[in-house]
Design a protein around this motif. Sequence first.
Motif, PDB file in Angstrom:
ATOM      1  N   LYS A 140       0.832  -1.206   0.000  1.00 52.96           N
ATOM      2  CA  LYS A 140       0.000   0.000   0.000  1.00 52.96           C
ATOM      3  C   LYS A 140       0.867   1.256   0.000  1.00 52.96           C
ATOM      4  O   LYS A 140       0.651   2.186  -0.784  1.00 52.96           O
ATOM      5  N   GLU A 141       1.852   1.275   0.886  1.00 50.42           N
ATOM      6  CA  GLU A 141       2.743   2.438   0.970  1.00 50.42           C
ATOM      7  C   GLU A 141       3.508   2.646  -0.329  1.00 50.42           C
ATOM      8  O   GLU A 141       3.647   3.773  -0.807  1.00 50.42           O
ATOM      9  N   GLU A 142       4.003   1.555  -0.907  1.00 52.86           N
ATOM     10  CA  GLU A 142       4.766   1.655  -2.161  1.00 52.86           C
ATOM     11  C   GLU A 142       3.906   2.173  -3.303  1.00 52.86           C
ATOM     12  O   GLU A 142       4.323   3.052  -4.066  1.00 52.86           O
ATOM     13  N   LEU A 143       2.691   1.644  -3.422  1.00 49.91           N
ATOM     14  CA  LEU A 143       1.808   2.084  -4.500  1.00 49.91           C
ATOM     15  C   LEU A 143       1.384   3.539  -4.322  1.00 49.91           C
ATOM     16  O   LEU A 143       1.278   4.293  -5.292  1.00 49.91           O
ATOM     17  N   GLU A 144       1.151   3.942  -3.082  1.00 52.23           N
ATOM     18  CA  GLU A 144       0.791   5.345  -2.830  1.00 52.23           C
ATOM     19  C   GLU A 144       1.954   6.258  -3.194  1.00 52.23           C
ATOM     20  O   GLU A 144       1.753   7.350  -3.742  1.00 52.23           O
ATOM     21  N   ASN A 145       3.172   5.831  -2.906  1.00 51.74           N
ATOM     22  CA  ASN A 145       4.342   6.614  -3.282  1.00 51.74           C
ATOM     23  C   ASN A 145       4.471   6.733  -4.799  1.00 51.74           C
ATOM     24  O   ASN A 145       5.058   7.701  -5.304  1.00 51.74           O
ATOM     25  N   ARG A 146       3.904   5.774  -5.509  1.00 52.03           N
ATOM     26  CA  ARG A 146       3.938   5.810  -6.974  1.00 52.03           C
ATOM     27  C   ARG A 146       2.739   6.560  -7.560  1.00 52.03           C
ATOM     28  O   ARG A 146       2.602   6.638  -8.782  1.00 52.03           O
ATOM     29  N   TYR A 273      13.234  -9.744   1.717  1.00 49.55           N
ATOM     30  CA  TYR A 273      12.493 -10.479   0.691  1.00 49.55           C
ATOM     31  C   TYR A 273      11.083  -9.911   0.516  1.00 49.55           C
ATOM     32  O   TYR A 273      10.566  -9.843  -0.606  1.00 49.55           O
ATOM     33  N   ARG A 274      10.467  -9.491   1.601  1.00 50.62           N
ATOM     34  CA  ARG A 274       9.144  -8.871   1.497  1.00 50.62           C
ATOM     35  C   ARG A 274       9.203  -7.601   0.651  1.00 50.62           C
ATOM     36  O   ARG A 274       8.299  -7.322  -0.141  1.00 50.62           O
ATOM     37  N   ASN A 275      10.278  -6.842   0.823  1.00 52.89           N
ATOM     38  CA  ASN A 275      10.442  -5.629   0.017  1.00 52.89           C
ATOM     39  C   ASN A 275      10.576  -5.972  -1.467  1.00 52.89           C
ATOM     40  O   ASN A 275      10.078  -5.244  -2.333  1.00 52.89           O
ATOM     41  N   LYS A 276      11.253  -7.066  -1.763  1.00 53.96           N
ATOM     42  CA  LYS A 276      11.386  -7.506  -3.153  1.00 53.96           C
ATOM     43  C   LYS A 276      10.026  -7.916  -3.722  1.00 53.96           C
ATOM     44  O   LYS A 276       9.703  -7.611  -4.879  1.00 53.96           O
ATOM     45  N   ILE A 277       9.240  -8.614  -2.903  1.00 50.99           N
ATOM     46  CA  ILE A 277       7.895  -9.002  -3.329  1.00 50.99           C
ATOM     47  C   ILE A 277       7.073  -7.761  -3.664  1.00 50.99           C
ATOM     48  O   ILE A 277       6.403  -7.686  -4.714  1.00 50.99           O
ATOM     49  N   VAL A 278       7.128  -6.783  -2.776  1.00 52.63           N
ATOM     50  CA  VAL A 278       6.374  -5.541  -2.962  1.00 52.63           C
ATOM     51  C   VAL A 278       6.803  -4.823  -4.237  1.00 52.63           C
ATOM     52  O   VAL A 278       5.958  -4.361  -5.020  1.00 52.63           O
ATOM     53  N   GLN A 279       8.104  -4.724  -4.452  1.00 49.16           N
ATOM     54  CA  GLN A 279       8.597  -4.060  -5.658  1.00 49.16           C
ATOM     55  C   GLN A 279       8.121  -4.793  -6.912  1.00 49.16           C
ATOM     56  O   GLN A 279       7.712  -4.170  -7.900  1.00 49.16           O
ATOM     57  N   GLY A 280       8.155  -6.122  -6.860  1.00 50.03           N
ATOM     58  CA  GLY A 280       7.724  -6.900  -8.010  1.00 50.03           C
ATOM     59  C   GLY A 280       6.250  -6.715  -8.324  1.00 50.03           C
ATOM     60  O   GLY A 280       5.867  -6.506  -9.483  1.00 50.03           O
ATOM     61  N   ILE A 281       5.395  -6.772  -7.299  1.00 43.52           N
ATOM     62  CA  ILE A 281       3.953  -6.599  -7.509  1.00 43.52           C
ATOM     63  C   ILE A 281       3.656  -5.187  -8.015  1.00 43.52           C
ATOM     64  O   ILE A 281       2.863  -5.006  -8.957  1.00 43.52           O
ATOM     65  N   ALA A 282       4.293  -4.195  -7.394  1.00 45.34           N
ATOM     66  CA  ALA A 282       4.077  -2.809  -7.820  1.00 45.34           C
ATOM     67  C   ALA A 282       4.528  -2.602  -9.262  1.00 45.34           C
ATOM     68  O   ALA A 282       3.853  -1.915 -10.046  1.00 45.34           O
ATOM     69  N   ASN A 283       5.643  -3.207  -9.625  1.00 43.98           N
ATOM     70  CA  ASN A 283       6.112  -3.106 -11.013  1.00 43.98           C
ATOM     71  C   ASN A 283       5.113  -3.761 -11.971  1.00 43.98           C
ATOM     72  O   ASN A 283       4.901  -3.282 -13.096  1.00 43.98           O
ATOM     73  N   GLY A 284       4.509  -4.858 -11.504  1.00 44.80           N
ATOM     74  CA  GLY A 284       3.510  -5.532 -12.332  1.00 44.80           C
ATOM     75  C   GLY A 284       2.269  -4.678 -12.548  1.00 44.80           C
ATOM     76  O   GLY A 284       1.693  -4.663 -13.645  1.00 44.80           O
ATOM     77  N   VAL A 285       1.859  -3.955 -11.500  1.00 45.80           N
ATOM     78  CA  VAL A 285       0.709  -3.042 -11.635  1.00 45.80           C
ATOM     79  C   VAL A 285       1.040  -1.922 -12.616  1.00 45.80           C
ATOM     80  O   VAL A 285       0.228  -1.563 -13.487  1.00 45.80           O
TER      81      VAL A 285
END
Length: 293
Positions: A140-146, A273-285
């Motif tokens: 959520k935080e990562e996507l909001e930052n984007r 690893y959780r941060n990597k997961i988040v980056q990957g999902i956000a990149n996919g969106v």
Amino acid sequence: MMKKILIFCLGMVFLLTSCTKFSSDEKNAVDTHKAEQQEEQQKEEKEQETEETQADIKEDIQTEGEEVEAVQEQPEEPAQTTNGKVVVIDPGHSSVITGETEPIGPGASERKPADAIGTSGTITGIPEYELTLAVSQKLKEELENRGYIVAMTRESSDVPVSCIQRAEVANQLQADVFLRIHANGSESTQAEGAMTICTTPNNPYAPQLYTQSRELSDCIIQELCTATGCENDGVWETDTMSGNNWSQVPVTIVEMGYMTNPQEDELMATEEYRNKIVQGIANGVDLYLGIGK
């Protein structure tokens, strides 16, 4: 002769009396003059103090005015810009369930449990609902930052949320993307890798969403595996997932890895690893919505 002496004595007495009276009057006059001078000096000093006080007050007012003006002139921090896209994140499962069932899809006679506890880590013992919430909060935080507008179907694990209720959050917000975050489980401790899950082309509830949901699923699994380096298990198409069937917007389930696999369980417990997961999902969106192209 005696008369002259008497007259002289009387004159001297008169003279002395006059001198004494004059000296007393003169003293009184001097004292009065001094008092008037002292009073005038005190008055002037008081007026000077008043003028100085007023000058200080004016200076303070001017200084405060300049400070207020300076604050008013400072530009406001710009509000965080958004790209107008709405993402709903659904952290899978919860620690509390109702035990009830619900239709597998709109108008369906088949019913499934409204929710379940989920799996847990073989090594860490972390429950799936705790893992999915932690990753979802980071996402959520990562996507909001984007620049995305993000909503969550749950913010804690102590309330039951059915699959229909989860989908309704995305439907009511007319989300551009509905991300359902999960972790996998298997009887085999060797099962590994990440996958995404969407409906089939023949879904009886919302077949018109298949193309978009499939594209979303492809983008997410591609970027997730690139970011984490995990095995890519691809996209599983099925119409057995209630939350997907009830969704009226593009949807995918993200299975981040197997909590029954010791290595993946330990990896998913780390912040790195959780941060990597988040980056990957956000990149996919981003990829799916064409953001940043």
